[in-house]
Scaffold this active site. Structure first.
Site, PDB file in Angstrom:
ATOM      1  N   ASN A   1       0.823  -1.209   0.000  1.00 20.66           N
ATOM      2  CA  ASN A   1       0.000   0.000   0.000  1.00 20.66           C
ATOM      3  C   ASN A   1       0.865   1.270   0.000  1.00 20.66           C
ATOM      4  O   ASN A   1       2.081   1.194   0.035  1.00 20.66           O
ATOM      5  CB  ASN A   1      -0.954  -0.027   1.201  1.00 20.66           C
ATOM      6  CG  ASN A   1      -2.274   0.650   0.886  1.00 20.66           C
ATOM      7  OD1 ASN A   1      -2.340   1.549   0.042  1.00 20.66           O
ATOM      8  ND2 ASN A   1      -3.328   0.230   1.553  1.00 20.66           N
TER       9      ASN A   1
ATOM     10  N   HIS B   1      23.618   0.198  12.985  1.00 22.11           N
ATOM     11  CA  HIS B   1      24.977   0.604  13.356  1.00 22.11           C
ATOM     12  C   HIS B   1      25.393  -0.154  14.612  1.00 22.11           C
ATOM     13  O   HIS B   1      24.557  -0.448  15.462  1.00 22.11           O
ATOM     14  CB  HIS B   1      25.029   2.107  13.696  1.00 22.11           C
ATOM     15  CG  HIS B   1      24.719   3.010  12.553  1.00 22.11           C
ATOM     16  ND1 HIS B   1      25.685   3.505  11.709  1.00 22.11           N
ATOM     17  CD2 HIS B   1      23.546   3.523  12.112  1.00 22.11           C
ATOM     18  CE1 HIS B   1      25.128   4.280  10.800  1.00 22.11           C
ATOM     19  NE2 HIS B   1      23.821   4.307  11.016  1.00 22.11           N
TER      20      HIS B   1
HETATM   21  C1  LIG Z   1      -4.406  -6.935  14.209  1.00 27.99           C
HETATM   22  C2  LIG Z   1      -5.844  -6.594  13.814  1.00 27.99           C
HETATM   23  C3  LIG Z   1      -6.145  -7.206  12.437  1.00 27.99           C
HETATM   24  C4  LIG Z   1      -6.798  -7.169  14.851  1.00 27.99           C
HETATM   25  O1  LIG Z   1      -6.594  -8.564  14.983  1.00 27.99           O
HETATM   26  P1  LIG Z   1      -7.460  -9.421  16.001  1.00 27.99           P
HETATM   27  O2  LIG Z   1      -6.931 -10.834  16.023  1.00 27.99           O
HETATM   28  O3  LIG Z   1      -8.900  -9.236  15.675  1.00 27.99           O
HETATM   29  O4  LIG Z   1      -7.081  -8.744  17.377  1.00 27.99           O
HETATM   30  P2  LIG Z   1      -8.027  -8.354  18.617  1.00 27.99           P
HETATM   31  O5  LIG Z   1      -8.815  -7.137  18.283  1.00 27.99           O
HETATM   32  O6  LIG Z   1      -8.745  -9.590  19.082  1.00 27.99           O
HETATM   33  O7  LIG Z   1      -6.941  -7.939  19.713  1.00 27.99           O
HETATM   34  C5  LIG Z   1      -6.100  -8.905  20.337  1.00 27.99           C
HETATM   35  C6  LIG Z   1      -5.105  -8.161  21.198  1.00 27.99           C
HETATM   36  O8  LIG Z   1      -4.209  -7.427  20.361  1.00 27.99           O
HETATM   37  C7  LIG Z   1      -4.267  -6.023  20.690  1.00 27.99           C
HETATM   38  N1  LIG Z   1      -4.143  -5.278  19.447  1.00 27.99           N
HETATM   39  C8  LIG Z   1      -4.841  -5.433  18.296  1.00 27.99           C
HETATM   40  N2  LIG Z   1      -4.415  -4.558  17.380  1.00 27.99           N
HETATM   41  C9  LIG Z   1      -3.445  -3.823  17.944  1.00 27.99           C
HETATM   42  C10 LIG Z   1      -2.630  -2.775  17.487  1.00 27.99           C
HETATM   43  N3  LIG Z   1      -2.715  -2.312  16.251  1.00 27.99           N
HETATM   44  N4  LIG Z   1      -1.681  -2.297  18.326  1.00 27.99           N
HETATM   45  C11 LIG Z   1      -1.580  -2.764  19.606  1.00 27.99           C
HETATM   46  N5  LIG Z   1      -2.323  -3.771  20.089  1.00 27.99           N
HETATM   47  C12 LIG Z   1      -3.259  -4.292  19.274  1.00 27.99           C
HETATM   48  C13 LIG Z   1      -5.621  -5.834  21.366  1.00 27.99           C
HETATM   49  O9  LIG Z   1      -5.590  -4.698  22.188  1.00 27.99           O
HETATM   50  C14 LIG Z   1      -5.728  -7.117  22.136  1.00 27.99           C
HETATM   51  O10 LIG Z   1      -4.873  -7.046  23.251  1.00 27.99           O
HETATM   52  P3  LIG Z   1      -5.246  -7.752  24.651  1.00 27.99           P
HETATM   53  O11 LIG Z   1      -5.445  -9.210  24.351  1.00 27.99           O
HETATM   54  O12 LIG Z   1      -4.057  -7.468  25.517  1.00 27.99           O
HETATM   55  O13 LIG Z   1      -6.513  -7.082  25.097  1.00 27.99           O
HETATM   56  C15 LIG Z   1      -6.097  -5.062  13.800  1.00 27.99           C
HETATM   57  O14 LIG Z   1      -6.014  -4.542  15.127  1.00 27.99           O
HETATM   58  C16 LIG Z   1      -5.093  -4.310  12.954  1.00 27.99           C
HETATM   59  O15 LIG Z   1      -4.046  -3.834  13.404  1.00 27.99           O
HETATM   60  N6  LIG Z   1      -5.433  -4.202  11.640  1.00 27.99           N
HETATM   61  C17 LIG Z   1      -4.568  -3.534  10.673  1.00 27.99           C
HETATM   62  C18 LIG Z   1      -5.297  -2.341  10.054  1.00 27.99           C
HETATM   63  C19 LIG Z   1      -4.466  -1.729   8.988  1.00 27.99           C
HETATM   64  O16 LIG Z   1      -3.271  -1.558   9.120  1.00 27.99           O
HETATM   65  N7  LIG Z   1      -5.094  -1.374   7.877  1.00 27.99           N
HETATM   66  C20 LIG Z   1      -4.373  -0.888   6.706  1.00 27.99           C
HETATM   67  C21 LIG Z   1      -4.758  -1.668   5.493  1.00 27.99           C
HETATM   68  S1  LIG Z   1      -3.600  -2.947   5.039  1.00 27.99           S
END
Ligand SMILES: CC(C)(COP(=O)(O)OP(=O)(O)OC[C@H]1O[C@@H](n2cnc3c(N)ncnc32)[C@H](O)[C@@H]1OP(=O)(O)O)[C@@H](O)C(=O)NCCC(=O)NCCS
Length: 182
Positions: free
Chosen positions: A69, A99
């Site tokens: 992207n 480094h």
């Molecule tokens: C990772 C993602 C797909 C969610 O996945 P999931 O398996 O449904 O995760 P959950 O929502 O069940 O969260 C699980 C744990 O991860 C944590 N978590 C999820 N996403 C996080 C993030 N981006 N940063 C920090 N922690 C995150 C949650 O807080 C949770 O923590 P806990 O268990 O301590 O409470 C989503 O959060 C994400 O980051 N998507 C990417 C979006 C993006 O970048 N879009 C651009 C297009 S490519």
């Protein structure tokens, strides 16, 4: 020797300037992939690379159906390899240079570099930083905003700074959709 390096650097800069400013319609995306191939990117079939990306060198290898992207940055001091069906969110940085920690006069000491490998099927969210020497296992998810400095096992979700495993229960099988794409 020095002239050769300068010509190569200009060539990379010109390709980046043109490719990164093309729009994101399908024709321009194909043209952009073609331009990156001119600076030695090796790619499989149907790559999608959105605008705003920068490729700092020659050592990018991407597999089939890779999607990158907008505005990602590839520091290619060492190779970066993205496997088949890898998807990368916008503004993600692939950092291969590092480094040694130097003396107090100059803490950024001798340069060292290590490759990055992202195995097939992995999804890296937006605004991640992938550090030198890291391998991200196949089918894994890197949550948005993560800083990955250690290898990620296959089929897990990691998140945070530094990235830690948050979910080990991702399905390791191939979906009907995945098989249809083969
Ligand atoms: C990772 C993602 C797909 C969610 O996945 P999931 O398996 O449904 O995760 P959950 O929502 O069940 O969260 C699980 C744990 O991860 C944590 N978590 C999820 N996403 C996080 C993030 N981006 N940063 C920090 N922690 C995150 C949650 O807080 C949770 O923590 P806990 O268990 O301590 O409470 C989503 O959060 C994400 O980051 N998507 C990417 C979006 C993006 O970048 N879009 C651009 C297009 S490519």
């Amino acid at each position: 020797m020095m002239l050769g390096a300068t010509v190569r650097a200009w060539w990379v800069a010109i390709v980046n300037a043109v490719a990164s400013n093309l729009p994101d319609d399908p024709f321009s995306s194909r043209l952009r992939a073609y331009l990156y191939r001119l600076i030695s990117m090796h790619s499989g079939t149907a790559p999608t690379i959105k605008g705003g990306c920068r490729v700092n060198g020659y050592r990018l290898r991407i597999g089939n159906r890779v999607f990158i992207n907008r505005s990602c940055y590839f520091d290619l001091s060492a190779p970066v390899v993205l496997g088949d069906n890898v998807v990368v969110g916008h503004h993600t940085l692939f950092v291969t240079a590092d480094h040694e920690v130097g003396t107090a006069q100059r803490r950024a000491g001798a340069v060292k570099a290590a490759p990055i490998v992202v195995e097939e099927g992995a999804w890296i969210g937006c605004q991640c930083v992938i550090m030198p020497g890291v391998t991200i296992g196949h089918g894994s998810v890197v949550a948005a905003g993560a800083l990955v400095r250690e290898n990620v096992p296959p089929n897990v979700m990691v998140a945070g700074v530094p990235a830690r495993v948050k979910n080990t229960a991702l399905d390791a099988g191939v979906s009907a959709e995945g098989r249809a794409a083969e």
